[in-house]
Design an enzyme around this catalytic site. Structure first.
Site, PDB file in Angstrom:
ATOM      1  N   GLY A   1      29.598 105.151  52.278  1.00  0.00           N
ATOM      2  CA  GLY A   1      29.348 103.941  51.498  1.00  0.00           C
ATOM      3  C   GLY A   1      28.294 104.270  50.464  1.00  0.00           C
TER       4      GLY A   1
ATOM      5  N   SER B   1      30.455 111.356  53.844  1.00  0.00           N
ATOM      6  CA  SER B   1      29.989 110.869  52.555  1.00  0.00           C
ATOM      7  C   SER B   1      28.495 110.526  52.624  1.00  0.00           C
ATOM      8  CB  SER B   1      30.847 109.676  52.115  1.00  0.00           C
ATOM      9  OG  SER B   1      30.607 109.348  50.774  1.00  0.00           O
ATOM     10  N   ALA B   2      28.119 109.257  52.528  1.00  0.00           N
ATOM     11  CA  ALA B   2      26.699 108.893  52.594  1.00  0.00           C
ATOM     12  C   ALA B   2      26.051 109.404  53.873  1.00  0.00           C
ATOM     13  CB  ALA B   2      26.530 107.379  52.485  1.00  0.00           C
TER      14      ALA B   2
ATOM     15  N   HIS C   1      32.297 114.713  47.222  1.00  0.00           N
ATOM     16  CA  HIS C   1      33.385 114.267  46.342  1.00  0.00           C
ATOM     17  C   HIS C   1      33.342 115.051  45.032  1.00  0.00           C
ATOM     18  CE1 HIS C   1      33.351 110.931  49.185  1.00  0.00           C
ATOM     19  NE2 HIS C   1      32.117 110.645  48.816  1.00  0.00           N
TER      20      HIS C   1
ATOM     21  N   GLU D   1      36.739 117.002  47.823  1.00  0.00           N
ATOM     22  CA  GLU D   1      37.403 116.081  48.746  1.00  0.00           C
ATOM     23  C   GLU D   1      38.184 116.882  49.784  1.00  0.00           C
ATOM     24  OE1 GLU D   1      37.724 112.077  48.290  1.00  0.00           O
ATOM     25  OE2 GLU D   1      35.818 113.160  48.153  1.00  0.00           O
TER      26      GLU D   1
END
Length: 249
Positions: free
Chosen positions: A85, A118-119, A155, A190
Site C-alpha cells: 500500500g 511492496s510497502a 516495482h 515486478e
C-alpha cells in the site's frame, strides 16, 4: 534471520502470492501468519483478501488489527506478513504502535520470520527514502526497521527509450538518492523477490543493483549475500549546502 521480500503481491493474471508460493509456504513452515494491513486504509477488506489467498496455500492467517492488542499480536508472532500500500502510512502506523525497534530486533535475531510485499518490503530497509509512494502522511522519521543494511526500490521499470516523457526516469531518481547517500539500492522488477535464509541472500527474478560505483544487472538465482554486509552512510553527499556550509564527508 529469515526474510521473504516481494516487490509485489500479485502478478497480472494470477492470484495473490502465487508467484512466490513455494518460498512462502517453506518460510511459514506450518505456523500461523500474523498479517499487518496498515499500509491500506481498508484493513478488513485487505485482511480478507490475504486470508483467502493464503487459505488456498493451506496457510492460517490472523490479522493484527483484529486483536485487542495489535502491537502484542505483531511482536509475539512467529511469522509476520506486512502488506503493501502506502509506505508512509505503514511506517507511521508501526511507529504509532511502538513496534519498530522490537520488531526489528526480533526479525534480526530469528525470533520472527518476516514476509513483506511492496510497502512491507520497503520498511525493511534502513529508511523509506527510496519508496515510490507519495508522502500522504507524516511519520515521525523516515527511519524504518533496518533489518537490511541497504535500500530497496520496488516495482522497478526500465526507461522507455522511445518515450517522449520528459520527467525523471526511475534510474535518475535512484541516482539522485545516491548523490546524497552512500547506500546500495536493490531495484526489483515486478514478480521478483529476495529470499534471506541462513545468512544467504538470493534473488528470485530480475533486479538491478545501484551503487555509487555503478549499476549491475542481476538475474534470478544470483547470490547477493555481500549486500547483507553493506555499511551505508546517509546525508554524506558532496552537494553544495545553502548558506555556504561545507559538505560533509
Amino acid at each position: 534471520m529469515e526474510l521473504l521480500l516481494l516487490s509485489n503481491s500479485m502478478n497480472h493474471g494470477s492470484t495473490m502470492f502465487a508467484h512466490a508460493a513455494l518460498d512462502l509456504v517453506e518460510l511459514v513452515a506450518g505456523d500461523r501468519v500474523t498479517f499487518v494491513p496498515y499500509a491500506l486504509a481498508d484493513w478488513d477488506g485487505y485482511a480478507t483478501r490475504v486470508e483467502d489467498a493464503l487459505g488456498l496455500l493451506g496457510v492460517d492467517v490472523v490479522a493484527a488489527h483484529r486483536s485487542p492488542a495489535p502491537e502484542r499480536a505483531i511482536l509475539e508472532a512467529s511469522v509476520v506478513l506486512v502488506g503493501g500500500g502506502n509506505t508512509f502510512r505503514l511506517l507511521d502506523s508501526l511507529q504509532q504502535l511502538g513496534v519498530v525497534g522490537e520488531l526489528s530486533a526480533r526479525v534480526r535475531d530469528g525470533r520472527t520470520r518476516y514476509i513483506g510485499s511492496s510497502a512491507g518490503t520497503n520498511v525493511t530497509s534502513p529508511t523509506i527514502r527510496t519508496t515510490n509512494d507519495m508522502p500522504i502522511c507524516r511519520p515521525r522519521s523516515f527511519d524504518a526497521l533496518g533489518v537490511l543494511p541497504f535500500q530497496v526500490n520496488l516495482h522497478y521499470v526500465d526507461a522507455d527509450p522511445t518515450s517522449t516523457y520528459m520527467g525523471e526516469t526511475r534510474d535518475e531518481r535512484i541516482e539522485e538518492f545516491l548523490e546524497d547517500n552512500d547506500c546500495p539500492v536493490l531495484a526489483m522488477y515486478e514478480g521478483s523477490w529476495l529470499r534471506v535464509q541462513r545468512g544467504r541472500a538470493t534473488m528470485h527474478g530480475p533486479a538491478r543493483l545501484f551503487a555509487r560505483h555503478g549499476v549491475d544487472d542481476l538475474r534470478s538465482g544470483d547470490d547477493v549475500t555481500p549486500l547483507l554486509r553493506a555499511s551505508p552512510t546517509f546525508d554524506d553527499g558532496a552537494r553544495p549546502r545553502p548558506g555556504g556550509t561545507p559538505p560533509s564527508g
